[in-house]
Design a protein around this motif. Structure first.
Motif, PDB file in Angstrom:
ATOM      1  N   UNK A 167      36.268  42.307  32.388  1.00  0.00           N
ATOM      2  CA  UNK A 167      36.521  40.883  32.551  1.00  0.00           C
ATOM      3  C   UNK A 167      35.681  40.313  33.682  1.00  0.00           C
ATOM      4  N   UNK A 168      35.527  39.011  33.669  1.00  0.00           N
ATOM      5  CA  UNK A 168      34.705  38.334  34.663  1.00  0.00           C
ATOM      6  C   UNK A 168      35.296  38.492  36.067  1.00  0.00           C
ATOM      7  N   UNK A 169      34.424  38.605  37.066  1.00  0.00           N
ATOM      8  CA  UNK A 169      34.862  38.770  38.455  1.00  0.00           C
ATOM      9  C   UNK A 169      33.801  38.186  39.386  1.00  0.00           C
ATOM     10  N   UNK A 170      34.194  37.966  40.634  1.00  0.00           N
ATOM     11  CA  UNK A 170      33.274  37.446  41.646  1.00  0.00           C
ATOM     12  C   UNK A 170      33.184  38.447  42.788  1.00  0.00           C
ATOM     13  N   UNK A 171      31.999  38.998  43.010  1.00  0.00           N
ATOM     14  CA  UNK A 171      31.798  40.007  44.041  1.00  0.00           C
ATOM     15  C   UNK A 171      31.058  39.407  45.239  1.00  0.00           C
ATOM     16  N   UNK A 172      31.216  40.024  46.417  1.00  0.00           N
ATOM     17  CA  UNK A 172      30.458  39.566  47.588  1.00  0.00           C
ATOM     18  C   UNK A 172      28.965  39.857  47.422  1.00  0.00           C
ATOM     19  N   UNK A 173      28.147  38.984  47.960  1.00  0.00           N
ATOM     20  CA  UNK A 173      26.696  39.200  47.950  1.00  0.00           C
ATOM     21  C   UNK A 173      26.171  39.523  49.348  1.00  0.00           C
ATOM     22  N   UNK A 174      27.054  39.424  50.322  1.00  0.00           N
ATOM     23  CA  UNK A 174      26.655  39.722  51.691  1.00  0.00           C
ATOM     24  C   UNK A 174      27.844  39.573  52.622  1.00  0.00           C
ATOM     25  N   UNK A 175      27.594  39.620  53.924  1.00  0.00           N
ATOM     26  CA  UNK A 175      28.674  39.474  54.903  1.00  0.00           C
ATOM     27  C   UNK A 175      28.103  38.907  56.199  1.00  0.00           C
ATOM     28  N   UNK A 176      29.004  38.355  57.019  1.00  0.00           N
ATOM     29  CA  UNK A 176      28.604  37.843  58.329  1.00  0.00           C
ATOM     30  C   UNK A 176      29.771  38.022  59.293  1.00  0.00           C
ATOM     31  N   UNK A 177      29.491  37.900  60.576  1.00  0.00           N
ATOM     32  CA  UNK A 177      30.530  38.049  61.589  1.00  0.00           C
ATOM     33  C   UNK A 177      30.854  36.693  62.202  1.00  0.00           C
ATOM     34  N   UNK A 178      32.162  36.479  62.384  1.00  0.00           N
ATOM     35  CA  UNK A 178      32.637  35.240  63.005  1.00  0.00           C
ATOM     36  C   UNK A 178      33.729  35.597  64.002  1.00  0.00           C
TER      37      UNK A 178
ATOM     38  N   UNK B 297      30.511  26.207  41.018  1.00  0.00           N
ATOM     39  CA  UNK B 297      29.124  26.559  40.673  1.00  0.00           C
ATOM     40  C   UNK B 297      28.269  25.312  40.459  1.00  0.00           C
ATOM     41  N   UNK B 298      28.529  24.297  41.305  1.00  0.00           N
ATOM     42  CA  UNK B 298      27.766  23.036  41.256  1.00  0.00           C
ATOM     43  C   UNK B 298      27.827  22.356  39.892  1.00  0.00           C
ATOM     44  N   UNK B 299      28.943  22.502  39.221  1.00  0.00           N
ATOM     45  CA  UNK B 299      29.141  21.845  37.939  1.00  0.00           C
ATOM     46  C   UNK B 299      28.426  22.488  36.767  1.00  0.00           C
ATOM     47  N   UNK B 300      27.850  23.668  36.969  1.00  0.00           N
ATOM     48  CA  UNK B 300      27.143  24.352  35.885  1.00  0.00           C
ATOM     49  C   UNK B 300      28.129  25.199  35.065  1.00  0.00           C
ATOM     50  N   UNK B 301      27.743  25.547  33.854  1.00  0.00           N
ATOM     51  CA  UNK B 301      28.560  26.418  33.018  1.00  0.00           C
ATOM     52  C   UNK B 301      28.633  27.824  33.626  1.00  0.00           C
ATOM     53  N   UNK B 302      29.815  28.438  33.569  1.00  0.00           N
ATOM     54  CA  UNK B 302      30.004  29.798  34.078  1.00  0.00           C
ATOM     55  C   UNK B 302      31.014  30.527  33.198  1.00  0.00           C
ATOM     56  N   UNK B 303      31.064  31.836  33.313  1.00  0.00           N
ATOM     57  CA  UNK B 303      31.957  32.650  32.499  1.00  0.00           C
ATOM     58  C   UNK B 303      33.420  32.300  32.779  1.00  0.00           C
ATOM     59  N   UNK B 304      34.201  32.153  31.716  1.00  0.00           N
ATOM     60  CA  UNK B 304      35.635  31.938  31.877  1.00  0.00           C
ATOM     61  C   UNK B 304      36.302  33.235  32.332  1.00  0.00           C
ATOM     62  N   UNK B 305      37.463  33.114  32.952  1.00  0.00           N
ATOM     63  CA  UNK B 305      38.161  34.297  33.458  1.00  0.00           C
ATOM     64  C   UNK B 305      38.497  35.286  32.344  1.00  0.00           C
ATOM     65  N   UNK B 306      38.733  34.801  31.142  1.00  0.00           N
ATOM     66  CA  UNK B 306      39.127  35.648  30.019  1.00  0.00           C
ATOM     67  C   UNK B 306      37.942  36.070  29.152  1.00  0.00           C
ATOM     68  N   UNK B 307      36.723  35.798  29.584  1.00  0.00           N
ATOM     69  CA  UNK B 307      35.537  36.141  28.798  1.00  0.00           C
ATOM     70  C   UNK B 307      35.341  37.649  28.721  1.00  0.00           C
ATOM     71  N   UNK B 308      35.228  38.170  27.497  1.00  0.00           N
ATOM     72  CA  UNK B 308      34.941  39.590  27.267  1.00  0.00           C
ATOM     73  C   UNK B 308      33.978  39.671  26.092  1.00  0.00           C
ATOM     74  N   UNK B 309      32.777  40.148  26.344  1.00  0.00           N
ATOM     75  CA  UNK B 309      31.740  40.148  25.316  1.00  0.00           C
ATOM     76  C   UNK B 309      32.116  41.026  24.121  1.00  0.00           C
ATOM     77  N   UNK B 310      32.583  42.229  24.396  1.00  0.00           N
ATOM     78  CA  UNK B 310      32.921  43.168  23.325  1.00  0.00           C
ATOM     79  C   UNK B 310      34.416  43.494  23.340  1.00  0.00           C
ATOM     80  N   UNK B 311      35.014  43.561  22.168  1.00  0.00           N
ATOM     81  CA  UNK B 311      36.425  43.940  22.034  1.00  0.00           C
ATOM     82  C   UNK B 311      36.562  44.774  20.764  1.00  0.00           C
ATOM     83  N   UNK B 312      36.790  46.068  20.926  1.00  0.00           N
ATOM     84  CA  UNK B 312      36.865  46.995  19.800  1.00  0.00           C
ATOM     85  C   UNK B 312      38.235  47.649  19.773  1.00  0.00           C
ATOM     86  N   UNK B 313      38.839  47.734  18.579  1.00  0.00           N
ATOM     87  CA  UNK B 313      40.140  48.384  18.424  1.00  0.00           C
ATOM     88  C   UNK B 313      40.133  49.223  17.151  1.00  0.00           C
TER      89      UNK B 313
END
Length: 205
Positions: free
Chosen positions: A105-116, A66-82
């Motif tokens: 949990x944090x994830x990375x989704x596609x924003x588009x597609x192309x053909x190759x 992410x060009x060296x910018x801060x991003x969500x960690x893989x284990x980041x969860x805003x709310x946790x209730x038990x």
């Protein structure tokens, strides 16, 4: 530490080449309320938290993640209730239940597609900019103790349980692809555990 974009981690012979060092930070708030006396006991805990990573490249020519910018960690969860409760029905029988809710949990989704070369390729957005669906389930149990007043020798109990009582299909991951029939893009949710009944015998001597 995190892996570079497009890394192949399985059976990689030089794993250090696809990993980058970085730093992490986290902050949040934890609350708990507990009841220890009476026939009904239990506790409620809640955590509000944020976890982030920053992973620059190894040199000025590498963008890092992410060009060296801060991003969500893989284990980041805003709310946790038990919520956990136990009820002593009488000397031989006790009931228990646990409800768990967590932000997706944090994830990375596609924003588009192309053909190759005739192949449709997904174009992914920035790392961990998305989230899986919220995770939650309810577990119930009943414990039977044949000889609750026995203090010496063999002591046993039966536990009858139901994991994920309402059969919540929690997402472990999403797979993105193309429908073979319609040719349209589609996302498939991968779930691991549904409702699971169980019987356990515990003993001590």
């Amino acid at each position: 530490m995190d892996y570079i974009d497009g890394a192949e981690l399985v059976a990689h012979k030089a794993i250090e080449r696809v990993l980058l060092n970085g730093k992490a930070r986290s902050f949040g708030l934890e609350l708990m309320a507990k009841k220890n006396t009476g026939r009904l006991t239990g506790w409620l805990s809640y955590t509000l938290s944020k976890a982030e990573q920053q992973t620059p490249g190894r040199n000025a020519n590498e963008p890092g993640i992410n060009n060296g910018k801060w991003y969500r960690a893989n284990y980041d969860k805003l709310h946790n209730l038990s919520v956990t409760a136990a009820y002593q029905l009488h000397a031989k029988w006790s009931l228990g239940g646990t409800f768990t809710f967590q932000s997706g949990k944090a994830a990375t989704f596609p924003t588009g597609k192309y053909e190759y070369q005739g192949i449709t390729v997904a174009n992914y957005g920035t790392r961990n900019a998305n989230s899986l669906a919220a995770y939650h389930h309810l577990d119930l149990s009943a414990t039977y103790t044949p000889n609750p007043n026995k203090r010496k020798g063999w002591q046993g109990e039966w536990v009858f349980s139901l994991y994920n009582v309402y059969n919540r299909k929690n997402a472990a991951a999403y797979n993105f692809g193309q429908n073979a029939t319609s040719g349209l893009s589609e996302a498939k949710k991968l779930s691991i555990f549904g409702i699971i009944p169980g019987v356990t015998y515990n003993f001590k001597f």
